[in-house]
Design an enzyme around this catalytic site. Structure first.
Site, PDB file in Angstrom:
ATOM      1  N   HIS A 504       8.013  17.503   4.172  1.00 46.16           N
ATOM      2  CA  HIS A 504       7.979  17.867   2.750  1.00 46.16           C
ATOM      3  C   HIS A 504       6.546  17.955   2.226  1.00 46.16           C
ATOM      4  O   HIS A 504       6.342  17.932   1.019  1.00 46.16           O
ATOM      5  CB  HIS A 504       8.802  16.856   1.943  1.00 46.16           C
ATOM      6  CG  HIS A 504      10.247  16.853   2.334  1.00 46.16           C
ATOM      7  ND1 HIS A 504      11.098  17.893   2.022  1.00 46.16           N
ATOM      8  CD2 HIS A 504      10.980  15.972   3.055  1.00 46.16           C
ATOM      9  CE1 HIS A 504      12.298  17.638   2.521  1.00 46.16           C
ATOM     10  NE2 HIS A 504      12.254  16.475   3.161  1.00 46.16           N
ATOM     11  N   LYS A 603     -11.383 -11.677   0.228  1.00 44.12           N
ATOM     12  CA  LYS A 603     -10.115 -12.230   0.689  1.00 44.12           C
ATOM     13  C   LYS A 603      -9.136 -12.486  -0.445  1.00 44.12           C
ATOM     14  O   LYS A 603      -7.949 -12.252  -0.319  1.00 44.12           O
ATOM     15  CB  LYS A 603     -10.392 -13.525   1.457  1.00 44.12           C
ATOM     16  CG  LYS A 603      -9.160 -14.146   2.099  1.00 44.12           C
ATOM     17  CD  LYS A 603      -8.672 -13.313   3.254  1.00 44.12           C
ATOM     18  CE  LYS A 603      -7.418 -13.876   3.884  1.00 44.12           C
ATOM     19  NZ  LYS A 603      -6.750 -12.863   4.702  1.00 44.12           N
TER      20      LYS A 603
HETATM   21  C1  AGP Z   1      -4.685  -7.318   3.348  1.00 44.42           C
HETATM   22  O1  AGP Z   1      -5.233  -7.250   4.594  1.00 44.42           O
HETATM   23  C2  AGP Z   1      -5.620  -7.488   2.230  1.00 44.42           C
HETATM   24  N1  AGP Z   1      -6.528  -8.526   2.470  1.00 44.42           N
HETATM   25  C3  AGP Z   1      -4.996  -7.474   0.835  1.00 44.42           C
HETATM   26  O2  AGP Z   1      -4.207  -6.329   0.734  1.00 44.42           O
HETATM   27  C4  AGP Z   1      -4.150  -8.689   0.433  1.00 44.42           C
HETATM   28  O3  AGP Z   1      -2.956  -8.723   1.142  1.00 44.42           O
HETATM   29  C5  AGP Z   1      -3.890  -8.614  -1.077  1.00 44.42           C
HETATM   30  O4  AGP Z   1      -5.109  -8.664  -1.773  1.00 44.42           O
HETATM   31  C6  AGP Z   1      -2.977  -9.699  -1.574  1.00 44.42           C
HETATM   32  O5  AGP Z   1      -3.537 -10.967  -1.406  1.00 44.42           O
HETATM   33  P1  AGP Z   1      -2.654 -12.278  -1.507  1.00 44.42           P
HETATM   34  O6  AGP Z   1      -1.604 -12.204  -0.468  1.00 44.42           O
HETATM   35  O7  AGP Z   1      -3.618 -13.394  -1.305  1.00 44.42           O
HETATM   36  O8  AGP Z   1      -2.044 -12.287  -2.881  1.00 44.42           O
END
Ligand code: AGP
Length: 608
Positions: A504, A603
């Protein structure tokens, strides 16, 4: 986002503790780093653009001597990454030093007001207003001045403040931003995360919002927002520093990928009584469980992808309508929430600002909120009605891997519990499912033993800047996560699609050698996936298929095949995600990328 550290001791040099702590906190941000150390007469500051390593290299033996200091590693929000915007920030007279994690939302008004009073700013950050506010209010007592400053600030902050006039004292406070404190043999310690102080002590205080701590070499005193002394709650940490070290692996990501069999086992430990799935932390009676008529899973990034996988399980097994929502959208969308809605908030860090805001919103609307997080004592844990910990232990690599597996396993348990409570499974079916779920640990181990096929598959990405990940059903959800991994650590543009959607529109992008990664494991819709793959193959795509061992016919359509052991389709994402993580890492390493600290990321995302 940013990481902050602090130390006051009697004889140990503060800079050694600060630089070690910042190195451990670097996953929180790595745009710039700096420390401020009091030598008794003045506060000496060193700041550098770039990673903590550059700061470490620029501080000589005789620099920054003193036993009291604060430090910071930055993920830029207000003000570009530069030395001038690096923390610590100083007041006009260089008498107040501040490090900050969070965002001071009203900084522009405060700055204007302070400039009107003659304060001169030397950065573009929101943080600097805190230093000037403290300077403005300081009248011989740093705690009182910091309390004044925070009473003027709107937003989120983890704040540590030093004053030239009070050497040997650090005042700390927080709002919506984590602060952990502890006292060790050598002095008092502070960090945005336990890893910064775990060497010194296992008994820590997780500061609450609008509480204050005053650190000295003799200990830490705690105060409430009115300045009255309080007795803090001590949390004992039972994991070790190994989690913050690479343990012989070239990077944290690879180490953490290899921990996944253990994560599956630990997350499942104690969750099956022999007849029932047990999640006591849910704190819902069987009757309350049966009243749940809608589930919302709210999360961001990788945690959102874990939710997408769980949707199929909850709807398929328990027959409860389940929505999976990106937290940043959920709260602005006025979703339909009633007291019989169960909101499941998934967050590795337990700090993600959007997820926290969505939790608060859902609770105001009357929903029960169940948190799934990896961090003990995190805000998601504290603000949810019940919480399940994913047992991944500390995850350092910015790209989530083992925490994702912990989340999917935890959500799978929740789906089983909901199905069982509604009589959709009998005891025997529950036992069989649990046992097969536990077997995923062995299946992952097998994937980890044969990485040659993944290295070979990575060659498809040579010289390519874009890729598709396609699958159907849970395979599509698995692909969303696979594509995110590739994007975030290798900077190869990757999009995931439900395979049937390719024709699509997206298929227009396929040309000779275009990489298409497919989750094509055995399932009731395997044939449909294969025909979608043929559509891409006939347009010249180079296809990498993650397939079930023994499937030789997949070689007719795929250029490279990564085999995984056969597991029940419902559990396939737990195993199939692992080769996708390894593939992303392989591509990133080949491209010379820093897999643990990808550009522009941090992180935990504590800003909205
Ligand atoms: C994933 O590899 C990332 N570091 C990012 O998407 C992460 O999962 C997102 O910021 C959510 O973080 P959290 O699980 O600590 O809430």
């Amino acid at each position: 986002m940013c990481g902050i550290v602090g130390f006051v001791g009697k004889s140990k040099q503060a800079k050694d503790v600060l630089l070690e702590g910042l190195t451990r906190l670097e996953y929180r941000g790595y745009d710039s780093a700096g420390i401020a150390v009091s030598d008794g007469d003045r506060i000496n500051v060193v700041r550098r653009l770039g990673k903590v390593r550059r700061l470490v290299e620029s501080i000589g033996e005789t620099d920054c001597l003193g036993t009291c200091g604060i430090g910071h590693t930055r993920w830029a929000t207000h003000g570009a990454p530069s030395e001038r915007n690096a923390h610590p920030h100083m007041s006009c007279a260089d008498e107040i030093a501040v490090v900050h994690n969070g965002i001071i939302e009203n900084f522009a008004e405060l700055r204007e007001e302070l400039e009107g009073k003659g304060h001169v700013f030397s950065s573009d950050t929101d943080t600097e207003v805190a230093a000037h506010l403290v300077e403005e209010a300081y009248d011989g007592d740093l705690l009182t001045a910091v309390r004044y400053a925070t009473s003027r600030m709107i937003g989120a902050y983890g704040l540590a403040v030093m004053c030239k006039e009070e050497p040997g004292r650090i005042v700390v406070t927080r709002k919506d931003s984590p602060i952990v404190l502890g006292v060790g043999e050598e002095g008092s310690y502070l960090g945005s995360d336990i890893v910064a102080l775990i060497d010194a002590t296992r008994d820590v205080v997780i500061l609450e919002d609008e509480q204050y701590a005053v650190m000295t070499a003799d200990g830490i005193d705690y105060f409430d927002r009115e300045g009255a002394p309080i007795e803090p709650e001590i949390t004992h940490i039972d994991w070790t520093l190994d989690a913050a070290e690479k343990g012989g692996y070239p990077d944290f990501m690879l180490k953490e990928i290899h921990e996944q069999p253990r994560v599956v086992r630990d997350t499942l430990a104690g969750r099956f009584s022999g007849t029932e799935i047990t999640i006591d932390e849910l704190s819902l009676t069987r009757t309350e469980l049966n009243f749940i008529d809608r589930v919302y899973i709210i999360a961001c990034g990788t945690s959102y992808h874990a939710g997408l996988i769980a949707k199929d399980l909850i709807e398929g097994w328990a027959r409860i309508p389940t929505e999976v929502e990106v937290a940043s959208e959920f709260r602005y969308r006025n979703p339909i929430i009633t007291p019989t809605t169960l909101v499941v908030a998934v967050s590795q860090s337990g700090e993600t600002a959007d997820t926290l805001a969505a939790i608060r919103d859902a609770r105001i609307k009357g929903a029960k909120v169940f948190g799934i997080t990896n961090v003990i004592g995190s805000r998601v844990a504290r603000e949810s009605d019940g919480v399940i910990y994913t047992k991944a232990n500390k995850e350092i690599s910015v790209a989530s891997t083992k925490s994702f597996t912990g989340q999917v396993v935890s959500l799978t348990l929740l789906a089983m519990l909901l199905a069982r409570s509604r009589g959709k499974f009998n005891q025997n079916q529950t036992r069989i499912l649990f046992s097969e779920l536990a077997d995923c640990a062995d299946a992952i181990e097998q994937v980890l033993q044969d990485t040659e096929q993944i290295k070979d598959a990575a060659s498809v990405f040579e010289g390519r800047e874009s890729a598709f990940f396609i699958g159907r059903g849970m395979g599509a959800a698995t692909c969303y996560e696979g594509a995110l991994k590739l994007k975030e650590i290798s900077y190869v543009h990757a999009e995931a699609y439900a395979a049937g959607e390719m024709k699509h529109g997206p298929i227009a992008l396929i040309d000779e050698g275009f990489p298409v990664v497919a989750v094509a494991t055995q399932s009731p819709i395997y044939d449909k996936v294969v025909s979608n793959l043929k559509e891409s193959e006939s347009r010249g795509a180079s296809i990498v298929a993650v397939a079930t061992e023994g499937d030789t016919s997949i070689c007719d359509v795929a250029d490279k095949v990564i085999y995984i052991p056969k597991v029940r389709d419902a559990f396939m994402p737990i195993v199939a995600s692992v080769p996708l993580q390894l593939l992303a890492r392989e591509v990133a390493v080949a491209r010379g990328c820093d897999v643990d600290q990808p550009r522009n990321l941090a992180k935990s995302v504590t800003v909205e």
